[in-house]
Write an enzyme that holds these catalytic residues in place. Structure first.
Site, PDB file in Angstrom:
ATOM      1  CE  LYS A 123      -9.248  -1.813   0.146  1.00  7.46           C
ATOM      2  NZ  LYS A 123      -7.741  -1.624  -0.341  1.00  7.46           N
TER       3      LYS A 123
ATOM      4  CE  LYS B 278     -10.000  -1.742  -3.410  1.00  6.30           C
ATOM      5  NZ  LYS B 278      -8.524  -1.171  -3.416  1.00  6.30           N
TER       6      LYS B 278
ATOM      7  CG  ASP C 106      -6.317   1.594  -1.719  1.00  4.96           C
ATOM      8  OD1 ASP C 106      -6.431   2.584  -2.197  1.00  4.96           O
ATOM      9  OD2 ASP C 106      -7.029   0.572  -1.647  1.00  4.96           O
TER      10      ASP C 106
END
Lengths: 290, 307, 483
Positions: free
Chosen positions: B207, B243, B144
């Site tokens: 995300k 996400k 991430d």
């Protein structure tokens, strides 16, 4: 020997003779033959509406300030031609005093409406505080082509009182002039033709109201009617014809030459209200509202 | 052609990003939120949401012991209830990847590691690279990364693009999630633009947030990102994952997000392969709702373990 | 990894159990429920399942006369003597009572007319309440609204409302009428009388003086009697252009003031720089709101050629998550068509569209077996000269045309006898104003569609009618101006 003037129609900035080739005698109250005027026909109505439609977009598209100046220019031109109007009014039976009053009131009314041209929007429009996050405002907008049956009692003042409020709001007009006394209307056309009013913005027909009004009120490309006091049957017929395309019809119960016969309502009669919505983005951390 | 765009190519790509009207976006969300999710659909939704969680701890005070506790919770959400899914992944700092990997064993739960100088991204590229390699070397299944928001806001799109592309190359088989930190971006137009940029650079997932900045995963931001994913899919046939992270702490919000995914992207995205919630407290709220559905009784937090 | 594919919402029906319908409804005249002199009743049907809801009085000319007399008496003896402030207080009281009964009103509206409960609950009823609140505040500020002009109430207003927004249209008419000092005889549409009758109860509960509001239910002949009544000073009508023209004709030679809100075939224009996803959602809102039974529905979509394919693709995808079903289901987006007659009209137009060679798209969704339902329908490859692109369908049927230039789309948008509304979608502010000046329509929605608010004037150009409802402009319809 005096040369008699023949008064022609005023359509699209030109002075054509009627398509019908007919004319009628304009006579003074004492029976004196003053002049010949065109006896307008259906086809003249058609041509006038066509000219008015063609001119409408660009007339409404001019800035309000510009329209104001053009109307003010009419007042100046009227002032310069005052003598001619006085003569015509007197020939048609007015005494000097009332003729002077009518011309001066007409000039005043031009000045009055010239001043309204860029102000009525502020009073007729609004910003509307809707509950959702939208900017919402209403503005007046010209109806389009207005058919006018001019005052049949006065030769000049009634005409001006009816035409100008429609005009300053961006409408173009097709006017059926005073049937018996059309001289001032055509002289006014000469004023308009030499002023800054674009051709087609004002179109003037002379002749019989009963012949031309049904065509005008049934015409599918006329948006509204402004009808001065006329015979009840004619008026009702016009109202019925107007339904086909849902013309807005304003019937005046009283002639419009009175001093009080001017103002904002005469303008708003020939304005549509358009309301526009647009989202208002919310900026983080900010708050506001209209 | 992912990851290879020249500056002119990138510029023309970003010029295609549609503008986003914020008020219209809000209205679309209101429609979704007005839907009623009940009965079996609700049970299914709650289970789905549980299975999509990236159970997260990202604190300066994280220790191996804390991470091991979190990993146990990931595998045993609420053993009092039978047949519950596990979460999708555990999300930790690079230093904790090894611990998590070992604690999760062969549970099937992935280990996601934040990287590239999370949360600010304010580090030299070499450092970000090492950060990422460290996580990968310790077995991270998913990376991430955070984008360089300062560079993006100053208009240096090529820098942001190249950075993502380079990290993607390092990732090899690990899946790359690209964090925008939308709370630091100015508008939904920016969110859309950075979504298009990241997808072009090779992001597997996009995300919203680090969880360190408010607002985080708001509905308008998520809807805008879903729009980018949908347009990319329609153009290329390639699925990109989504996400949202931070701010989704209740079951109601989670279910509404899932419904938004269903309506905007389609049911193909309704799996933890393509959709994740970055969250820590969401899991227990889902579990409490799940129990409520099963028993008809409103639940107490005291009955649900808090790791 | 766990994989899910099908996730379908379950029906979530709003309970109608709290609604106590009467077997038979009488007329509301002079503050009392009165059996019709006509001695006639008609059946009221739930369009969602064709079940019988109630019997409703069918007023005739004699009933209308009673109602007008009651309204006149109330006007002369009570209402015209009250101050604006006192009238305003009654309106506030009515607004509050409506809010308190909002749920009941919403369910009634949905039962009676078939519209989704989400819309009656979130849009119709709140807007109707707000309309009363809004005009309550005007009642004592009329002179400020028309500074320098002499104003007075008209007297008795005859009002005829349509079936698409029954209570909202009642509010649009009754609230400004009462605020301006008029009394009212209202004739609701025959398929949707229930909320008007509930509103009568609310007037009673609010202690509104007898005769100030009278409700005479019935069909077109009832409305015609109201229009023809010599003691009515004002007619306000919302409905079809054809009936509007009949009413205009009937009013000739009388002193009745008239406002008409009629049909439309509004253009919704998407330019290539539009916020495309919000534009697509705007299209959904513009044509599928209230099953397309909306006079200002954006039934003609114009898309710039460069993005047409993409917009249509997106629209088709969006239709997959439009739920057509029972109106009381909270998840329903498109409910029941208001009546069998209207469903037949829509189906006839769909057949015309197909016969004209346009390409039709409907999503693959199941419709309830009972009741009147229609799938959301798109027609692409439609020519400007096609009947489905010219005539008002009043259903969930959208025609899609493409254009190349703004000049072209303005011409096409204005190429209609109607002029109620238009939508414009573009990211460029200057273009919005430019286009909105060119479009001949009373309402322009820029980057939005089908928004309504009591503060916002609504009404059309050309054959869409005349007069405005809402805002300060809406007051003019209920006042007499004299210089």
């Amino acid at each position: 020997m005096e040369i008699l003037k023949t008064y022609k129609l005023y359509i699209g900035g030109q002075f054509p003779r009627t398509e019908s080739g007919r004319s009628y005698a304009v006579v003074s109250p004492s029976g004196q033959h003053l002049a010949n005027a065109c006896q307008g026909s259906k086809k003249d109505v058609r041509n006038a509406v066509q000219a008015a439609r063609k001119a409408q977009g660009s007339w409404a598209g001019k800035s309000a300030f510009n329209r104001s100046q053009i109307i003010y220019r009419i007042a100046e031109m009227l002032e310069a031609r005052k003598g001619q109007f006085l003569e015509e009014l007197q020939a048609l039976g007015s005494d000097l005093k009332s003729a002077t009053q009518e011309v001066e009131s007409s000039i005043d009314r031009c000045v009055y409406y010239a001043g309204w041209a860029d102000k009525f929007q502020t009073l007729l429009g609004s910003v509307n505080p809707v509950a959702s996050s939208h900017f919402n405002f209403s503005v007046p907008e010209a109806m389009g082509v207005v058919g006018v049956v001019a005052c049949q009692q006065t030769a000049l003042l009634g005409f001006i009182s009816q035409v100008l409020p429609a005009l300053i709001g961006g409408n173009t007009v097709v006017v059926i002039a005073n049937q018996k006394s059309p001289l001032c209307a055509i002289t006014l056309a000469e004023v308009l033709a030499t002023s800054d009013v674009p051709g087609g913005v004002v179109n003037i027909l002379t002749g019989e109201v009963s012949e031309m009004l049904p065509t005008l009120s049934a015409h599918m490309d006329v948006n509204a009617l402004s009808i001065a006091p006329i015979e009840a049957k004619l008026q009702q017929k016009a109202q019925e014809e107007a339904i086909d395309n849902l013309k807005r019809v304003r019937i005046f119960a009283e002639p419009l030459y009175a001093e009080s016969a001017q103002g904002l309502p005469y303008i708003s009669d020939f304005q549509e209200i358009k309301t526009t919505w647009h989202p208002v983005e919310q900026i983080a951390g900010g708050a506001g509202g209209y | 052609m992912l990851g290879n765009l020249s500056t002119p190519e990138l510029s023309s790509l970003l010029a295609l990003s549609p503008s986003i009207d914020q008020i219209g976006t809000n209205e679309r969300i209101t429609r979704i939120q007005a839907r009623s999710i009940k009965g079996a659909a609700k049970m299914q939704g709650l289970r789905m949401a549980l299975s999509m969680i990236d159970l997260t701890t990202l604190e300066g005070k994280d220790t191996p012991a804390k991470v091991r506790q979190l990993c146990f919770k990931a595998q045993h959400l609420h053993d009092q209830a039978a047949d519950l899914p596990t979460v999708a992944a555990v999300c930790v700092y690079p230093t904790m990847v090894g611990v998590a990997k070992k604690a999760l064993g062969n549970s099937g739960i992935k280990v996601a590691s934040v990287s590239t100088a999370f949360p600010s991204g304010q580090a030299p590229f070499e450092v970000k690279k090492l950060d990422t390699l460290y996580a990968l070397d310790n077995g991270a299944d998913e990376i991430d990364m955070v984008v360089s928001r300062g560079r993006f806001l100053s208009g240096d799109y090529q820098f942001v693009y190249d950075e993502i592309a380079a990290i993607k190359e390092l990732c090899s088989t690990a899946r790359l999630k690209v964090i925008f930190e939308t709370g630091e971006l100015d508008s939904l137009d920016q969110v859309r633009k950075i979504s298009d940029l990241a997808i072009a650079a090779g992001a597997d997932f996009i995300k919203t947030s680090t969880g360190k900045i408010q607002p985080a995963a708001t509905f308008p931001v998520v809807l805008t990102m879903l729009g980018a994913i949908k347009d990319h899919f329609d153009k290329t046939g390639q699925m990109i994952g989504m996400k949202p992270a931070g701010g989704i702490s209740s079951s109601k919000l989670a279910l509404q997000h899932l419904l938004m995914v269903k309506e905007v992207l389609g049911e193909a995205w309704l799996s933890n392969e393509w959709y994740r919630f970055g969250a820590s407290s969401l899991a227990n709220d889902l579990l409490m709702q799940y129990q409520k559905q099963l028993t008809g009784k409103y639940q107490s937090a005291a009955y649900f373990s808090i790791d | 990894m766990m994989s899910q594919t099908n996730w379908n919402l379950e029906p979530s029906l709003e309970s109608a159990a709290q609604i106590q319908l009467q077997a038979q409804y009488e007329l509301f005249i002079d503050g009392k429920w009165q059996a019709p002199l006509s001695n006639t009743y008609f059946d009221n049907v739930n369009p969602a399942d064709e079940s019988h809801l109630a019997k409703i009085a069918w007023g005739n000319a004699a009933d209308v006369d009673l109602a007008v007399c009651a309204a006149r008496t109330a006007y002369d003896n009570v209402w015209s003597k009250l101050s604006g402030a006192e009238r305003g207080k009654y309106l506030f009281r009515i607004a509050r009572l409506m809010q308190e009964k909002a749920k009941e009103l919403a369910i009634l509206e949905t039962l009676d007319g078939g519209k989704p409960i989400r819309e009656s609950r979130d849009i119709d009823i709140p807007l109707a309440c707000n309309h009363f609140f809004y005009y309550a505040g005007w009642a004592d500020k009329l002179q400020e609204a028309f500074a320098g002009q002499q104003i007075a109430a008209l007297g008795v207003a005859g009002q005829i409302t349509p079936w698409n927004f029954p209570l909202l249209m009642l509010a649009w008419k009754v609230a400004p009428a009462l605020a301006c000092g008029n009394t009212v005889v209202l004739k609701p549409a025959e398929t949707t009388s229930l909320t008007a009758l509930k509103f009568a109860e609310i007037c009673q509960e609010a202690g509104l003086p007898a005769g100030v509001v009278n409700i005479v239910t019935g069909y077109g002949d009832t409305g015609a009697a109201l229009v023809a009544h010599p003691d009515v000073d004002k007619i306000a009508f919302t409905g079809s252009t054809a009936v509007g023209k009949q009413i205009q004709k009937a009013c000739i030679g009388t002193a009745k003031k008239l406002t008409l809100e009629l049909g439309g075939k509004s253009a919704n224009i998407i330019l290539e720089d539009a916020p495309i996803d919000q534009a697509v959602e705007g299209v959904i809102n513009s044509i599928f709101f209230n099953q397309g039974h909306v006079c200002c529905a954006g039934s003609r979509l114009f898309v710039q050629e460069s993005i047409a394919e993409r917009v249509i693709e997106k629209l088709k995808f969006r239709l997959q998550s439009i739920y057509v079903g029972h109106p009381l289901d909270k998840n329903t987006d498109i409910g029941a068509i208001n009546s069998k007659k209207q469903l037949e009209t829509i189906e006839r137009y769909i057949a015309i569209g197909l016969a004209e060679g346009a390409e039709m798209y409907q999503p693959d969704c199941a419709l309830p077996s009972q009741g009147f339902y229609c799938k959301p329908t798109l027609f692409t490859d439609v020519a400007q000269s096609a009947r489905i692109a010219q005539e008002e369908v009043f259903g969930p049927v959208l025609t899609i045309q493409t254009f190349r230039t703004m000049e072209e789309v303005v011409q096409k948008a204005n190429n209609s006898p109607y002029g109620l509304a238009a939508g414009v979608w573009t990211d460029k502010g200057a273009r919005i104003f430019g286009l909105s000046q060119q479009l001949k329509a009373g309402v322009i929605w820029a980057n939005t569609y089908n928004k309504f608010d009591p503060a916002s004037p609504f009404g059309g150009y050309k054959e869409s009618g005349f007069g405005r409802e809402g805002g300060r402009h809406g007051l003019s319809a209920y006042l007499k101006f004299s210089n």
